[in-house]
Design a protein around this motif. Structure first.
Motif, PDB file in Angstrom:
ATOM      1  N   UNK A   1      39.503 -23.478  42.989  1.00 61.18           N
ATOM      2  CA  UNK A   1      40.937 -23.275  43.203  1.00 61.18           C
ATOM      3  C   UNK A   1      41.350 -23.660  44.626  1.00 61.18           C
ATOM      4  N   UNK A   2      40.602 -23.210  45.601  1.00 58.06           N
ATOM      5  CA  UNK A   2      40.926 -23.526  46.996  1.00 58.06           C
ATOM      6  C   UNK A   2      40.790 -25.023  47.243  1.00 58.06           C
ATOM      7  N   UNK A   3      39.776 -25.630  46.674  1.00 55.19           N
ATOM      8  CA  UNK A   3      39.570 -27.062  46.852  1.00 55.19           C
ATOM      9  C   UNK A   3      40.744 -27.860  46.278  1.00 55.19           C
ATOM     10  N   UNK A   4      41.222 -27.452  45.100  1.00 58.67           N
ATOM     11  CA  UNK A   4      42.388 -28.123  44.503  1.00 58.67           C
ATOM     12  C   UNK A   4      43.615 -27.977  45.395  1.00 58.67           C
ATOM     13  N   UNK A   5      43.853 -26.756  45.882  1.00 58.38           N
ATOM     14  CA  UNK A   5      44.998 -26.509  46.757  1.00 58.38           C
ATOM     15  C   UNK A   5      44.880 -27.324  48.044  1.00 58.38           C
ATOM     16  N   UNK A   6      43.682 -27.394  48.605  1.00 58.19           N
ATOM     17  CA  UNK A   6      43.463 -28.147  49.834  1.00 58.19           C
ATOM     18  C   UNK A   6      43.748 -29.637  49.613  1.00 58.19           C
ATOM     19  N   UNK A   7      43.314 -30.174  48.481  1.00 53.52           N
ATOM     20  CA  UNK A   7      43.562 -31.580  48.163  1.00 53.52           C
ATOM     21  C   UNK A   7      45.062 -31.851  48.011  1.00 53.52           C
TER      22      UNK A   7
ATOM     23  N   UNK B   1      26.721 -16.793  43.670  1.00 50.99           N
ATOM     24  CA  UNK B   1      28.030 -17.394  43.442  1.00 50.99           C
ATOM     25  C   UNK B   1      28.721 -16.945  42.154  1.00 50.99           C
ATOM     26  N   UNK B   2      28.011 -16.355  41.199  1.00 46.30           N
ATOM     27  CA  UNK B   2      28.657 -15.882  39.965  1.00 46.30           C
ATOM     28  C   UNK B   2      29.123 -14.432  40.066  1.00 46.30           C
ATOM     29  N   UNK B   3      28.772 -13.752  41.151  1.00 47.30           N
ATOM     30  CA  UNK B   3      29.236 -12.379  41.368  1.00 47.30           C
ATOM     31  C   UNK B   3      30.737 -12.393  41.653  1.00 47.30           C
TER      32      UNK B   3
ATOM     33  N   UNK C   1      34.819 -15.264  40.432  1.00 52.51           N
ATOM     34  CA  UNK C   1      33.540 -15.487  41.098  1.00 52.51           C
ATOM     35  C   UNK C   1      33.737 -16.583  42.157  1.00 52.51           C
ATOM     36  N   UNK C   2      32.719 -16.814  42.951  1.00 52.49           N
ATOM     37  CA  UNK C   2      32.825 -17.765  44.058  1.00 52.49           C
ATOM     38  C   UNK C   2      33.084 -19.187  43.590  1.00 52.49           C
ATOM     39  N   UNK C   3      32.534 -19.555  42.442  1.00 52.23           N
ATOM     40  CA  UNK C   3      32.732 -20.897  41.916  1.00 52.23           C
ATOM     41  C   UNK C   3      34.202 -21.100  41.552  1.00 52.23           C
TER      42      UNK C   3
ATOM     43  N   UNK D   1      23.378 -23.524  39.894  1.00 57.20           N
ATOM     44  CA  UNK D   1      24.026 -24.822  40.041  1.00 57.20           C
ATOM     45  C   UNK D   1      23.891 -25.367  41.455  1.00 57.20           C
ATOM     46  N   UNK D   2      24.629 -26.411  41.698  1.00 59.13           N
ATOM     47  CA  UNK D   2      24.604 -27.087  42.993  1.00 59.13           C
ATOM     48  C   UNK D   2      25.270 -26.232  44.076  1.00 59.13           C
ATOM     49  N   UNK D   3      24.844 -26.456  45.302  1.00 58.97           N
ATOM     50  CA  UNK D   3      25.503 -25.851  46.459  1.00 58.97           C
ATOM     51  C   UNK D   3      26.903 -26.451  46.571  1.00 58.97           C
TER      52      UNK D   3
END
Length: 119
Positions: free
Chosen positions: A109-115, A34-36, A102-104, A56-58
């Motif tokens: 960002x996507x989660x914020x936009x989705x909310x 996820x950090x790549x 990175x994926x995190x 970190x967490x999944x």
């Protein structure tokens, strides 16, 4: 190409079937990657430095990131997903803007936009 995050089971199988039928390569991204940078995971960028493994967490939600799928082809894939009842709320297309994230970072960002869209 499609990068799959935290997708498992029957829904993942149906999603992979859609991608295979549309000649879209699939890459299941593992938690430790996820950090790549997204561009490295998608084969667009070369890994220029050693990146530590993510411990970190999944992610709490599934995520789908598409490379090089736009316009009518994207519409077709999304229609097939609806037809086979494969919903992935967090979706993104790789752009110049998010290529080095990175994926995190992309997930947040996507989660914020989705909310924001749900409100």
């Amino acid at each position: 190409m499609a990068l799959l995050y935290h997708l498992e089971g029957e829904r993942a199988r149906r999603l992979k079937l859609i991608f295979v039928q549309n000649k879209i390569r699939i890459r299941q991204v593992e938690r430790q990657e996820y950090l790549q940078p997204i561009g490295v995971l998608a084969g667009i960028l070369d890994a220029s430095e050693e990146i530590p493994l993510y411990d970190g967490e999944e992610f709490g939600e599934e995520m789908l990131v598409l490379k090089g799928i736009y316009g009518k082809r994207l519409d077709l894939v999304l229609a097939q997903m609806r037809k086979l009842k494969v919903s992935v709320p967090l979706k993104a297309v790789i752009t110049e803007h998010n290529l080095s994230w990175n994926s995190v970072q992309l997930y947040e960002e996507i989660r914020k936009e989705h909310e924001q869209m749900k409100q």
